[in-house]
Design a protein around this motif. Structure first.
Motif, PDB file in Angstrom:
ATOM      1  N   ARG A  58       0.968  -1.258   0.031  1.00 21.09           N
ATOM      2  CA  ARG A  58       0.068   0.057  -0.019  1.00 21.09           C
ATOM      3  C   ARG A  58       0.989   1.183  -0.067  1.00 21.09           C
ATOM      4  O   ARG A  58       0.448   2.312  -0.438  1.00 21.09           O
ATOM      5  N   LEU A  59       2.103   0.964   0.569  1.00 20.15           N
ATOM      6  CA  LEU A  59       2.849   2.318   0.804  1.00 20.15           C
ATOM      7  C   LEU A  59       4.004   2.556  -0.398  1.00 20.15           C
ATOM      8  O   LEU A  59       4.400   3.359  -0.770  1.00 20.15           O
ATOM      9  N   CYS A  60       3.675   1.453  -1.407  1.00 16.53           N
ATOM     10  CA  CYS A  60       4.497   1.510  -2.774  1.00 16.53           C
ATOM     11  C   CYS A  60       3.598   2.223  -3.843  1.00 16.53           C
ATOM     12  O   CYS A  60       2.964   1.766  -4.578  1.00 16.53           O
ATOM     13  N   ASP A  61       3.548   3.714  -3.681  1.00 14.27           N
ATOM     14  CA  ASP A  61       2.919   4.394  -4.403  1.00 14.27           C
ATOM     15  C   ASP A  61       3.672   5.031  -5.737  1.00 14.27           C
ATOM     16  O   ASP A  61       2.966   6.020  -6.377  1.00 14.27           O
ATOM     17  N   GLY A  62       5.153   4.922  -5.666  1.00 14.98           N
ATOM     18  CA  GLY A  62       5.731   5.606  -6.855  1.00 14.98           C
ATOM     19  C   GLY A  62       6.411   6.888  -6.193  1.00 14.98           C
ATOM     20  O   GLY A  62       7.159   7.634  -6.789  1.00 14.98           O
ATOM     21  N   ARG A  63       5.629   7.536  -5.042  1.00 12.31           N
ATOM     22  CA  ARG A  63       6.235   8.877  -4.471  1.00 12.31           C
ATOM     23  C   ARG A  63       7.169   8.400  -3.248  1.00 12.31           C
ATOM     24  O   ARG A  63       7.940   9.104  -3.175  1.00 12.31           O
ATOM     25  N   ARG A  64       6.559   7.601  -2.482  1.00  9.29           N
ATOM     26  CA  ARG A  64       7.460   7.476  -1.353  1.00  9.29           C
ATOM     27  C   ARG A  64       8.836   6.587  -1.794  1.00  9.29           C
ATOM     28  O   ARG A  64       8.707   5.705  -2.391  1.00  9.29           O
ATOM     29  N   THR A  65       9.843   6.934  -1.129  1.00  8.77           N
ATOM     30  CA  THR A  65      11.199   6.186  -1.030  1.00  8.77           C
ATOM     31  C   THR A  65      11.100   4.926  -0.192  1.00  8.77           C
ATOM     32  O   THR A  65      10.239   4.916   0.554  1.00  8.77           O
ATOM     33  N   VAL A  66      11.861   4.111  -0.434  1.00  9.45           N
ATOM     34  CA  VAL A  66      12.194   2.929   0.552  1.00  9.45           C
ATOM     35  C   VAL A  66      12.383   3.360   1.798  1.00  9.45           C
ATOM     36  O   VAL A  66      11.797   3.033   3.063  1.00  9.45           O
ATOM     37  N   ALA A  67      12.998   4.381   2.045  1.00 11.22           N
ATOM     38  CA  ALA A  67      13.547   5.006   3.391  1.00 11.22           C
ATOM     39  C   ALA A  67      12.054   5.353   3.796  1.00 11.22           C
ATOM     40  O   ALA A  67      12.011   5.405   4.915  1.00 11.22           O
ATOM     41  N   GLY A  68      11.425   6.143   2.910  1.00 10.16           N
ATOM     42  CA  GLY A  68      10.055   6.778   3.390  1.00 10.16           C
ATOM     43  C   GLY A  68       8.952   5.645   4.072  1.00 10.16           C
ATOM     44  O   GLY A  68       8.491   5.655   5.001  1.00 10.16           O
ATOM     45  N   ILE A  69       9.080   4.682   3.411  1.00 10.65           N
ATOM     46  CA  ILE A  69       8.248   3.409   3.452  1.00 10.65           C
ATOM     47  C   ILE A  69       8.807   2.708   5.014  1.00 10.65           C
ATOM     48  O   ILE A  69       7.886   2.367   5.628  1.00 10.65           O
ATOM     49  N   ILE A  70       9.921   2.621   5.121  1.00  5.96           N
ATOM     50  CA  ILE A  70      10.777   1.903   6.244  1.00  5.96           C
ATOM     51  C   ILE A  70      10.262   2.991   7.582  1.00  5.96           C
ATOM     52  O   ILE A  70       9.489   2.439   8.522  1.00  5.96           O
ATOM     53  N   ALA A  71      10.257   4.084   7.106  1.00  7.09           N
ATOM     54  CA  ALA A  71       9.975   5.456   8.372  1.00  7.09           C
ATOM     55  C   ALA A  71       8.343   5.374   8.484  1.00  7.09           C
ATOM     56  O   ALA A  71       8.275   5.023   9.763  1.00  7.09           O
ATOM     57  N   ALA A  72       7.640   4.934   7.565  1.00  9.04           N
ATOM     58  CA  ALA A  72       6.208   5.014   7.914  1.00  9.04           C
ATOM     59  C   ALA A  72       5.791   3.647   8.921  1.00  9.04           C
ATOM     60  O   ALA A  72       5.037   3.796   9.598  1.00  9.04           O
ATOM     61  N   LEU A  73       6.352   2.650   8.483  1.00  9.78           N
ATOM     62  CA  LEU A  73       6.158   1.263   9.226  1.00  9.78           C
ATOM     63  C   LEU A  73       6.749   1.291  10.506  1.00  9.78           C
ATOM     64  O   LEU A  73       6.451   0.640  11.301  1.00  9.78           O
ATOM     65  N   ALA A  74       7.970   2.075  10.848  1.00 15.76           N
ATOM     66  CA  ALA A  74       8.781   2.024  11.973  1.00 15.76           C
ATOM     67  C   ALA A  74       7.694   2.584  12.913  1.00 15.76           C
ATOM     68  O   ALA A  74       8.147   2.384  14.240  1.00 15.76           O
ATOM     69  N   ALA A  75       6.947   3.575  12.758  1.00 10.19           N
ATOM     70  CA  ALA A  75       5.911   4.062  13.940  1.00 10.19           C
ATOM     71  C   ALA A  75       5.181   2.879  14.496  1.00 10.19           C
ATOM     72  O   ALA A  75       4.981   3.184  15.578  1.00 10.19           O
ATOM     73  N   ASP A  76       4.779   2.145  13.625  1.00 10.66           N
ATOM     74  CA  ASP A  76       4.014   0.990  14.236  1.00 10.66           C
ATOM     75  C   ASP A  76       4.789  -0.410  14.892  1.00 10.66           C
ATOM     76  O   ASP A  76       4.520  -1.097  15.580  1.00 10.66           O
ATOM     77  N   HIS A  77       6.046  -0.305  14.325  1.00 11.29           N
ATOM     78  CA  HIS A  77       6.758  -1.550  14.353  1.00 11.29           C
ATOM     79  C   HIS A  77       8.297  -1.031  14.678  1.00 11.29           C
ATOM     80  O   HIS A  77       9.307  -1.548  14.011  1.00 11.29           O
ATOM     81  N   PRO A  78       8.447  -0.322  15.992  1.00 12.75           N
ATOM     82  CA  PRO A  78       9.892   0.458  16.388  1.00 12.75           C
ATOM     83  C   PRO A  78      11.023  -0.684  16.378  1.00 12.75           C
ATOM     84  O   PRO A  78      12.188  -0.392  16.209  1.00 12.75           O
ATOM     85  N   ASP A  79      10.546  -2.058  16.798  1.00 13.81           N
ATOM     86  CA  ASP A  79      11.794  -3.037  17.064  1.00 13.81           C
ATOM     87  C   ASP A  79      11.898  -3.886  16.034  1.00 13.81           C
ATOM     88  O   ASP A  79      12.808  -4.900  16.120  1.00 13.81           O
ATOM     89  N   ALA A  80      11.269  -3.860  15.049  1.00 10.45           N
ATOM     90  CA  ALA A  80      11.388  -4.708  13.480  1.00 10.45           C
ATOM     91  C   ALA A  80      12.448  -4.441  12.838  1.00 10.45           C
ATOM     92  O   ALA A  80      13.001  -3.233  12.822  1.00 10.45           O
ATOM     93  N   PRO A  81      13.322  -5.633  12.351  1.00  6.27           N
ATOM     94  CA  PRO A  81      14.475  -5.306  11.412  1.00  6.27           C
ATOM     95  C   PRO A  81      13.985  -4.713  10.141  1.00  6.27           C
ATOM     96  O   PRO A  81      14.213  -5.172   9.014  1.00  6.27           O
ATOM     97  N   LEU A  82      13.198  -3.629  10.043  1.00  6.15           N
ATOM     98  CA  LEU A  82      12.718  -3.184   8.759  1.00  6.15           C
ATOM     99  C   LEU A  82      13.695  -2.457   7.594  1.00  6.15           C
ATOM    100  O   LEU A  82      13.606  -2.813   6.344  1.00  6.15           O
ATOM    101  N   ASP A  83      14.974  -2.122   8.166  1.00  6.14           N
ATOM    102  CA  ASP A  83      16.069  -1.706   7.444  1.00  6.14           C
ATOM    103  C   ASP A  83      16.372  -2.976   6.430  1.00  6.14           C
ATOM    104  O   ASP A  83      16.844  -2.602   5.498  1.00  6.14           O
ATOM    105  N   ARG A  84      16.427  -4.108   7.003  1.00  2.49           N
ATOM    106  CA  ARG A  84      16.878  -5.394   6.202  1.00  2.49           C
ATOM    107  C   ARG A  84      15.480  -5.723   5.493  1.00  2.49           C
ATOM    108  O   ARG A  84      15.572  -6.111   4.181  1.00  2.49           O
ATOM    109  N   ASP A  85      14.432  -6.122   6.221  1.00  3.54           N
ATOM    110  CA  ASP A  85      13.351  -6.843   5.750  1.00  3.54           C
ATOM    111  C   ASP A  85      12.597  -6.175   4.517  1.00  3.54           C
ATOM    112  O   ASP A  85      12.137  -6.779   3.698  1.00  3.54           O
ATOM    113  N   VAL A  86      12.493  -4.940   4.638  1.00  6.12           N
ATOM    114  CA  VAL A  86      11.573  -4.154   3.721  1.00  6.12           C
ATOM    115  C   VAL A  86      12.468  -4.204   2.281  1.00  6.12           C
ATOM    116  O   VAL A  86      11.533  -4.290   1.359  1.00  6.12           O
TER     117      VAL A  86
END
Length: 97
Positions: free
Chosen positions: A55-83
Motif C-alpha cells: 500500500r505504501l509503494c505508490d511511486g512517490r515514497r522512497t524505500v526509506a520513507g516506507i521504512i519510516a512509515a512502518l517504524a512508527a507501528d513496528h519500532p523494534d522490527a528489522p525493517l532496514d533489512r526486511d523491507v
C-alpha cells in the motif's frame, strides 16, 4: 544460439521509489479480510504485513520513507533489512516497477 539473459534490475536502495506494475491492482477483500494482488489470470492473497508495505509503494515514497512509515507501528522490527528484501522479491515477481 542460447537466449540472452534478462537484464538485471537495479538494486533496491533507500532512494528507490517502488510502485505497482501497471497490470497489478491491490484490493482489500472484505470476505477474506485480506489484501489481494490482482493480475491478469492470477490473484495473490497477501499477509497483513505484505499488504501494508505494498500500500505504501505508490511511486512517490522512497524505500526509506516506507521504512519510516512502518517504524512508527513496528519500532523494534528489522525493517532496514526486511523491507528492501521484500521489495526486491516482489519486483522479481514483476509485481512492482
Amino acid at each position: 544460439m542460447p537466449a540472452e539473459p534478462a537484464p538485471a534490475m537495479a538494486a533496491v536502495t533507500d532512494d528507490t521509489r517502488p510502485a505497482l506494475a501497471r497490470s497489478v491492482l491491490l484490493r482489500y477483500d472484505r470476505v477474506r479480510r485480506a489484501e489481494l494482488l490482482l493480475m491478469p489470470e492470477r490473484a495473490v492473497l497477501l499477509s497483513p504485513e505484505a499488504g501494508r508495505i505494498l500500500r505504501l509503494c505508490d511511486g512517490r515514497r522512497t524505500v526509506a520513507g516506507i521504512i519510516a512509515a512502518l517504524a512508527a507501528d513496528h519500532p523494534d522490527a528489522p525493517l532496514d533489512r526486511d523491507v528492501p528484501e521484500f521489495i526486491d522479491r516482489v519486483r522479481a515477481e514483476g509485481w512492482l516497477q
